[in-house]
Design a protein around this motif. Structure first.
Motif, PDB file in Angstrom:
ATOM      1  N   ARG A  54      26.665   3.420  90.839  1.00 34.19           N
ATOM      2  CA  ARG A  54      26.633   3.427  92.300  1.00 34.19           C
ATOM      3  C   ARG A  54      25.619   2.379  92.737  1.00 34.19           C
ATOM      4  NH1 ARG A  54      23.312   8.727  94.447  1.00 34.19           N
ATOM      5  NH2 ARG A  54      21.609   8.704  92.948  1.00 34.19           N
ATOM      6  N   PRO A  55      25.624   1.967  93.997  1.00 30.90           N
ATOM      7  CA  PRO A  55      24.716   0.888  94.404  1.00 30.90           C
ATOM      8  C   PRO A  55      23.255   1.230  94.117  1.00 30.90           C
ATOM      9  CG  PRO A  55      26.334   1.307  96.123  1.00 30.90           C
ATOM     10  CD  PRO A  55      26.488   2.403  95.109  1.00 30.90           C
ATOM     11  N   ALA A  94      18.888   0.411 101.203  1.00 36.92           N
ATOM     12  CA  ALA A  94      19.421   1.671 100.679  1.00 36.92           C
ATOM     13  C   ALA A  94      19.838   2.589 101.818  1.00 36.92           C
ATOM     14  CB  ALA A  94      18.386   2.348  99.785  1.00 36.92           C
ATOM     15  N   ALA A 104      23.010   5.045  97.863  1.00 36.42           N
ATOM     16  CA  ALA A 104      22.298   4.053  97.052  1.00 36.42           C
ATOM     17  C   ALA A 104      20.940   4.596  96.648  1.00 36.42           C
ATOM     18  CB  ALA A 104      22.137   2.750  97.830  1.00 36.42           C
ATOM     19  N   LEU A 148      30.505  -2.843 100.461  1.00 37.56           N
ATOM     20  CA  LEU A 148      29.073  -3.004 100.203  1.00 37.56           C
ATOM     21  C   LEU A 148      28.544  -4.234 100.930  1.00 37.56           C
ATOM     22  CD1 LEU A 148      26.604  -2.040  98.509  1.00 37.56           C
ATOM     23  CD2 LEU A 148      27.466  -3.445  96.644  1.00 37.56           C
TER      24      LEU A 148
END
Length: 263
Positions: A54-55, A94, A104, A148
């Motif tokens: 995930r980011p 984030a 994130a 994203l």
């Protein structure tokens, strides 16, 4: 108070780590690129070599230089890129991603892999601009990475340079290592031409479905992590951006080092 100039989003092909030190068309292009752009207050780099599920963002105040490669000349391992980090910006990003439905995390001890420091060493050798590394998701698709990038687009109005660092054509198992200047192979050329054509007309649907529509897609990218930064940069360019091809070159027959700006 000075209003920062709006920056483009960039996709850069970082090629071999030797790009950091060798004279080459791609290296000379990067040497001049930093001087052509408005000066950023910070840089966010989505790197093909920072892979997570995930980011994730690097939030170290002074990130270390990671030599995440093997078999290259010893002086390459002595290079350090001592750019400061930007923990507050990492936390802000984030939160932006979370608000966009992209949960994130910030990794406080994360360094700068060669997908980050190799192009930045050529662009900004003084290493005095804060850098935040951003991960790609090798199990995510182009649509996820485009989203994203879309969440990052507002940063460009705040003096932040968003870079996707990967490879336009990237199949290490099919390179002609003995001939760095070999002509581009037909399959790599056909894939690259398809990508250029889709980008030129801003055919987002085709781009996001590249694995099904682009010729030789799996041959050009047996794994997807080196192309996903392109979709981050494309998304960060905003709605219907102008697409500018900044550079085209290749090495070893099929390692395409193309670069683009989206603004």
């Amino acid at each position: 108070m000075d209003i920062p100039a709006r920056l483009p989003a960039l996709f850069l092909s970082h090629g071999s780590p030797m790009l950091a030190v060798q004279d080459s068309p791609a290296g000379r292009f990067l040497d001049g690129l930093g001087r052509e752009l408005p000066w950023p207050r910070a840089i966010v780099v989505a790197s093909a070599h920072f892979m997570t599920d995930r980011p994730m963002l690097g939030g170290h105040l002074q990130p270390h230089t990671v030599h995440d490669f093997g078999g290259f000349p010893e002086p390459l391992y002595r290079i350090h890129y001592p750019a400061p980090g930007a923990p507050d910006l990492a936390e802000e990003i984030a939160q932006r991603l979370a608000d966009a439905g992209l949960p994130a995390r910030v990794r406080e001890n994360h360094g700068l892999d060669h997908g980050v420091w190799v192009p930045l060493l050529r662009m900004y050798p003084q290493a005095d601009i804060p850098v935040v590394p951003l991960s790609v998701m090798p199990h995510g698709d182009a649509t996820a990475h485009y989203a994203l990038g879309q969440a990052l687009a507002p940063l460009r109005d705040d003096g932040v340079l968003v870079i996707g660092s990967g490879g336009f054509v990237h199949n290490l198992g099919d390179l002609d290592w003995a001939h760095p200047d070999a002509p581009m192979t037909p399959w790599a050329q056909e894939f690259a031409q398809w990508m250029h054509a889709a980008l030129a007309v801003h055919d987002i649907d085709a781009m996001l479905d590249w694995q099904q529509r682009a010729p030789h897609a799996h041959h050009a990218h047996p794994t997807v992590e080196h192309l996903m930064p392109l979709f981050v940069a494309l998304g960060a360019g905003g709605e219907s951006p102008t697409v500018r091809t900044l550079h085209r070159s290749h090495e070893f027959g099929s390692l395409a080092l193309d670069a683009f700006a989206f603004d």
